[in-house]
Scaffold this active site. Structure first.
Site, PDB file in Angstrom:
ATOM      1  N   HIS A   1       2.866  -3.438   5.091  1.00 11.31           N
ATOM      2  CA  HIS A   1       1.405  -3.009   4.785  1.00 11.31           C
ATOM      3  C   HIS A   1       0.754  -3.034   6.060  1.00 11.31           C
ATOM      4  CE1 HIS A   1      -2.582  -3.100   2.964  1.00 11.31           C
ATOM      5  NE2 HIS A   1      -1.936  -2.556   1.606  1.00 11.31           N
TER       6      HIS A   1
ATOM      7  N   ASP B   1       4.119 -12.238   4.533  1.00  7.15           N
ATOM      8  CA  ASP B   1       3.184 -11.749   3.582  1.00  7.15           C
ATOM      9  C   ASP B   1       3.792 -11.520   2.194  1.00  7.15           C
ATOM     10  OD1 ASP B   1       1.503  -9.878   2.061  1.00  7.15           O
ATOM     11  OD2 ASP B   1       1.611  -8.221   3.467  1.00  7.15           O
TER      12      ASP B   1
ATOM     13  N   CYS C   1      -0.698   2.436   2.252  1.00  4.19           N
ATOM     14  CA  CYS C   1      -1.111   1.574   3.531  1.00  4.19           C
ATOM     15  C   CYS C   1       0.280   1.263   4.251  1.00  4.19           C
ATOM     16  CB  CYS C   1      -1.923   0.228   3.054  1.00  4.19           C
ATOM     17  SG  CYS C   1      -3.406   0.699   2.439  1.00  4.19           S
TER      18      CYS C   1
END
Ligand code: PLP
Length: 405
Positions: free
Chosen positions: A123, A200, A364
């Protein structure tokens, strides 16, 4: 089915409504999830019963708010099995967690000429903060590629690591492909070469059992709003020896020990990284979201979502001209696809008119879009409150929309 979805849905008032006169089908859970009444009640209760600024006051309301706020820290610690509560830093979301880590890790450990490995499926929020830091420090970003099935090419990792590599950063679960990356294996490779790993976990914590000690990751980030909690709350977990060495990200109240014009000393963990008044009510209500998830059981959630994923995939692959991006066996409940001859934006807009919420665009993840040579996709993403009936409605609607082009 291991739990009762009909009953669960009663906890989510927003799901029980019509959009354009059709029952809402909410398949945009990777962007943000909806909240159960328990979380909404926790927010209301905080504001109506015990709201006060935390940590600093000697009165009842502030004490109670502080206790509730710190209780969530313990719940978040337990959720990901962090060693201690001091390693749970509250932020306003995954994005801020990554910016914090990139800035402070960069200040402490990155020199000119160093390298950071970033996976191609990230992302933007797990690319740009590292680029900013690299720009400041004169470091270099190196890309770890994916293959056409949406699998990270782990076999290339060894050869990408050099004597200048300081960190590898990777999503646990891709928000576009749904791919679940083998974090433990990546951590082993990284550590065997003296490289740190940042994960993440925005798309993983809501769907998988996470144990940061078992995975042996150095950092792990996630957002409350993607796991049925309030927006504006997130977590950064870090190994203590790293967090101790990293300088503060922001200055302000709470993060200091003593302020003098001759120099300031900083508070201990986790407060060193929590400058200013945080999202008090949000963090407290996040505790209710963690309770809710834990009561359902992450294993049960995972297995129901996998059932939904398989059920939807089996139907979608029958549709002529439909291509799914991300076909790994280890996959979470995210399906990104395009249909030949129909723009993803048109598909999304027309599905919306039929009451179905999906996401369209680049999600994104521009580098990943470039890899597949596309501008974007339609993305349907599932949560435990979704049903097979909703998938049937979605597939029928999709076929209807396609037939109109
Ligand atoms: N990382 C991944 C994989 C995501 O899917 C998202 C949000 O979609 C983010 C990071 C950013 O999360 P937030 O907007 O909550 O900071």
């Amino acid at each position: 089915m291991s739990f009762n979805v009909t009953e669960i849905r009663e906890d989510f008032p927003i799901l029980n409504q019509k959009i354009y006169n059709r029952p809402l089908v909410y398949f945009d859970n990777a962007a943000t999830t909806q909240r159960p009444q328990q979380v909404i009640d926790a927010l209301t209760k905080t504001y109506t019963e015990y709201y006060g600024n935390i940590h600093r006051a000697a009165h009842f309301l502030a004490d109670k708010a502080t206790a509730a706020y710190e209780e969530t820290r313990e719940k978040a610690r337990a959720l990901i099995n962090a060693e201690t509560r001091e390693q749970i830093i509250f932020t306003k979301g995954t994005t801020e967690s990554i910016n914090l880590a990139a800035f402070s890790f960069g200040e402490a450990f990155i020199q000119e000429g160093d390298e950071i490995i970033v996976s191609e499926m990230e992302h933007h929020s797990n690319i740009v903060p590292w680029q900013l830091m690299a720009g400041r420090k004169g470091a270099r970003i190196v890309m770890l590629p994916v293959d056409d099935d949406g699998r990270l090419q782990i076999e290339k990792l060894e050869s990408l690591i050099t004597s200048r590599t300081k960190l590898i950063t990777v999503a646990h679960v891709s928000n576009v492909l749904g791919t679940i990356n083998p974090i433990k294996q990546i951590a082993q490779i990284a550590h065997s070469r003296g490289v740190r790993i940042f994960v993440d976990g925005a798309q993983a914590v809501p769907h998988l059992k996470i144990d940061v000690q078992e995975l042996d990751v150095d950092f792990y980030a996630f957002s409350a709003h993607k796991m049925y909690g309030p927006n504006g709350v997130g977590v950064l977990y870090g190994k203590r020896e790293l967090l101790e060495q990293m300088p503060p990200y922001q200055g302000g109240g709470e993060m200091i020990s003593e302020v003098k014009f001759s120099g300031t000393t900083y508070n201990e963990l986790p407060y060193k990284f929590e400058a200013g008044t945080p999202n008090i009510s949000g963090v407290i209500a996040f505790g209710a979201a963690i309770d809710y998830l834990q009561a359902l059981g992450i294993a049960a959630v995972s297995s129901w979502e996998t059932e939904l994923l398989n059920y939807a995939t089996a139907q979608l692959i029958q549709i002529p001209g439909l291509r799914i991006y991300g076909t790994q066996a280890e996959k979470s409940g995210v399906i990104s696809f395009n249909v030949e001859g129909v723009h993803f934006f048109d598909l999304g807009t027309m599905l919306d008119k039929l009451g179905i919420a999906v996401r369209t665009g680049h999600h994104c993840a521009d580098p990943l879009m470039d890899h597949f040579e596309i501008q974007g996709t339609v993305r349907a993403s599932f949560a435990f409150y979704n049903t097979k009936e909703e998938i049937d409605v979605f597939v029928e609607a999709l076929k209807k929309v396609i037939s109109m082009f």
